[in-house]
Design a protein around this motif. Structure first.
Motif, mmCIF file in Angstrom:
data_model
loop_
_atom_site.group_PDB
_atom_site.id
_atom_site.type_symbol
_atom_site.label_atom_id
_atom_site.label_comp_id
_atom_site.label_asym_id
_atom_site.label_seq_id
_atom_site.Cartn_x
_atom_site.Cartn_y
_atom_site.Cartn_z
ATOM 1 N N ARG A 82 0.831 -1.205 0.000
ATOM 2 C CA ARG A 82 0.000 0.000 0.000
ATOM 3 C C ARG A 82 0.870 1.261 0.000
ATOM 4 N NH1 ARG A 82 -3.342 -0.672 4.446
ATOM 5 N NH2 ARG A 82 -5.104 -1.424 3.197
ATOM 6 N N ASP A 142 -5.816 1.333 -2.319
ATOM 7 C CA ASP A 142 -6.684 0.153 -2.260
ATOM 8 C C ASP A 142 -7.542 0.040 -3.517
ATOM 9 O OD1 ASP A 142 -5.569 -0.269 0.176
ATOM 10 O OD2 ASP A 142 -7.386 0.058 1.357
ATOM 11 N N LEU A 188 -5.184 -1.339 -6.233
ATOM 12 C CA LEU A 188 -4.868 -2.750 -6.018
ATOM 13 C C LEU A 188 -6.038 -3.624 -6.465
ATOM 14 C CD1 LEU A 188 -3.028 -2.655 -2.567
ATOM 15 C CD2 LEU A 188 -2.034 -3.171 -4.811
ATOM 16 N N PRO A 226 -6.907 -5.802 -1.741
ATOM 17 C CA PRO A 226 -6.164 -4.990 -0.768
ATOM 18 C C PRO A 226 -6.202 -5.575 0.643
ATOM 19 C CG PRO A 226 -8.174 -3.867 -1.466
ATOM 20 C CD PRO A 226 -7.977 -5.022 -2.385
ATOM 21 N N ALA A 286 -2.335 -5.541 0.678
ATOM 22 C CA ALA A 286 -1.874 -4.186 0.959
ATOM 23 C C ALA A 286 -0.838 -4.113 2.071
ATOM 24 C CB ALA A 286 -3.070 -3.290 1.304
ATOM 25 N N VAL A 306 1.679 -4.513 -9.010
ATOM 26 C CA VAL A 306 1.850 -3.419 -8.061
ATOM 27 C C VAL A 306 2.556 -2.245 -8.736
ATOM 28 C CG1 VAL A 306 2.926 -2.693 -5.891
ATOM 29 C CG2 VAL A 306 1.850 -4.948 -6.062
#
Length: 338
Positions: free
Chosen positions: A110, A132, A135, A142, A146, A161
């Protein structure tokens, strides 16, 4: 292509055009990395740079975000000369994805995704929400990923990512330098499929460097074929490039099997004839109307048939014969597939 959705900043665009005007790069020792390249990438388009090693593909990419300064020519993003902009500010507005991802190993996923928004001064709540959201968009839950660190993810997951991080600040332009080459062929194919889905959703202007002609044909709206010394040999849609190579050198580069590659980027509708001309259509294999001639060929070979029925919403709308598959598409068909 829709490149006018409202973004977080309130601006009315999510993608920007890119123009290269007589762009060149010569190093102090006389090495010509890029000779003289001029091309346009429309807002929301995905342009692929391809060519042999040493042809200047990555150099062009790095000149766009001013990691390398050109020796001549201009680069315009949405009509504005990038040389007049602060390079640091410019790079924060351009997403950049590289082969080995370059995630920070000591930071969570994250936090990695939120790197640029943090530099831009976003508040923590907004950064978390955006990270989030992205992702989720690249197919990583997430709630599951995350809080992990890069070493806890597979190569394909880390590459996702990297794409999420590049998109975090909603850039108008995304630069990708061989983003999928570090993973195995099976994972690469899945990442390409996910990337096409993602591009359909976000519609960014993308310049992607690759050495893989199949990847270029699969992903690109237009493909720029470069020669050693950074010379532009041809810039065209995949269908046009494969059907009408501009020179013998381009023909040799795209390969002797370019006819098969062309099938994968030519819509099946372009070769259809009335279904009434085919007998016993109930016994023939089918292909969806949104498919390609490659899909039609696969169906024919699987069923050992000379014809395939094209269906839409479960109903026959036409038919394609095996002999029609290898007719060189006309300009209209090539444009339709671009």
């Amino acid at each position: 292509m829709d490149a006018t959705a409202i973004n977080d900043s309130g601006a009315g665009r999510t993608a920007a055009s890119i123009t290269l005007e007589n762009l060149g790069k010569v190093y102090p020792d006389g090495t010509v990395a890029v000779g003289d390249i001029s091309l346009d990438v429309g807002a929301g388009e995905l342009a692929v740079l391809i060519g042999p090693s040493g042809c200047g593909k990555s150099t062009v990419l790095r000149m766009i975000n001013r990691l390398i300064e050109p020796s001549k020519g201009r680069i315009l993003i949405d009509g504005e000369d990038v040389s007049t902009q602060d390079p640091v500010e410019l790079r924060r507005k351009i997403g950049y994805v590289i082969q080995n991802v370059g995630l920070f190993p000591h930071q969570t996923i994250r936090t990695n995704v939120g790197t640029v928004p943090k530099l831009l001064g976003w508040d923590r709540k907004k950064i978390k929400s955006r990270a989030d959201e992205l992702l989720e968009l690249v197919g990583l839950d997430p709630g599951r990923y995350a809080g992990r660190y890069p070493h806890e993810l597979s190569g394909g997951q880390r590459q996702r990512v990297g794409v999420a991080r590049a998109l975090a600040a909603d850039p108008l332009v995304l630069l990708m330098d061989e983003p999928f080459s570090a993973v195995d062929p099976i994972v690469r194919g899945r990442l390409q499929e996910e990337f096409l889905r993602l591009q359909a959703a976000v519609r960014k202007t993308i310049v992607l460097v690759t050495h893989d002609i199949d990847e270029a044909v699969r992903l690109g709206d237009r493909i720029a074929v470069l020669a050693e010394g950074g010379r532009l040999m041809q810039y065209a849609s995949p269908a046009e490039l494969l059907s009408h190579p501009a020179s013998q050198a381009v023909s040799e580069f795209v390969g002797t099997d370019r006819g098969i590659r062309r099938l994968a980027v030519t819509p099946v509708r372009g070769a259809m004839r009335p279904v009434g001309q085919i007998e016993e259509i109930d016994r023939l294999p089918t292909v969806e109307a949104g498919g390609t001639l490659y899909d039609a060929l696969a169906a024919m070979l699987t069923s050992d048939s000379l014809n395939v029925v094209v269906v839409e919403d479960g109903k026959p709308v036409g038919a394609v014969s095996r002999s029609a598959l290898f007719d060189v598409p006309n300009e209209e068909a090539a444009a339709t597939s671009a």
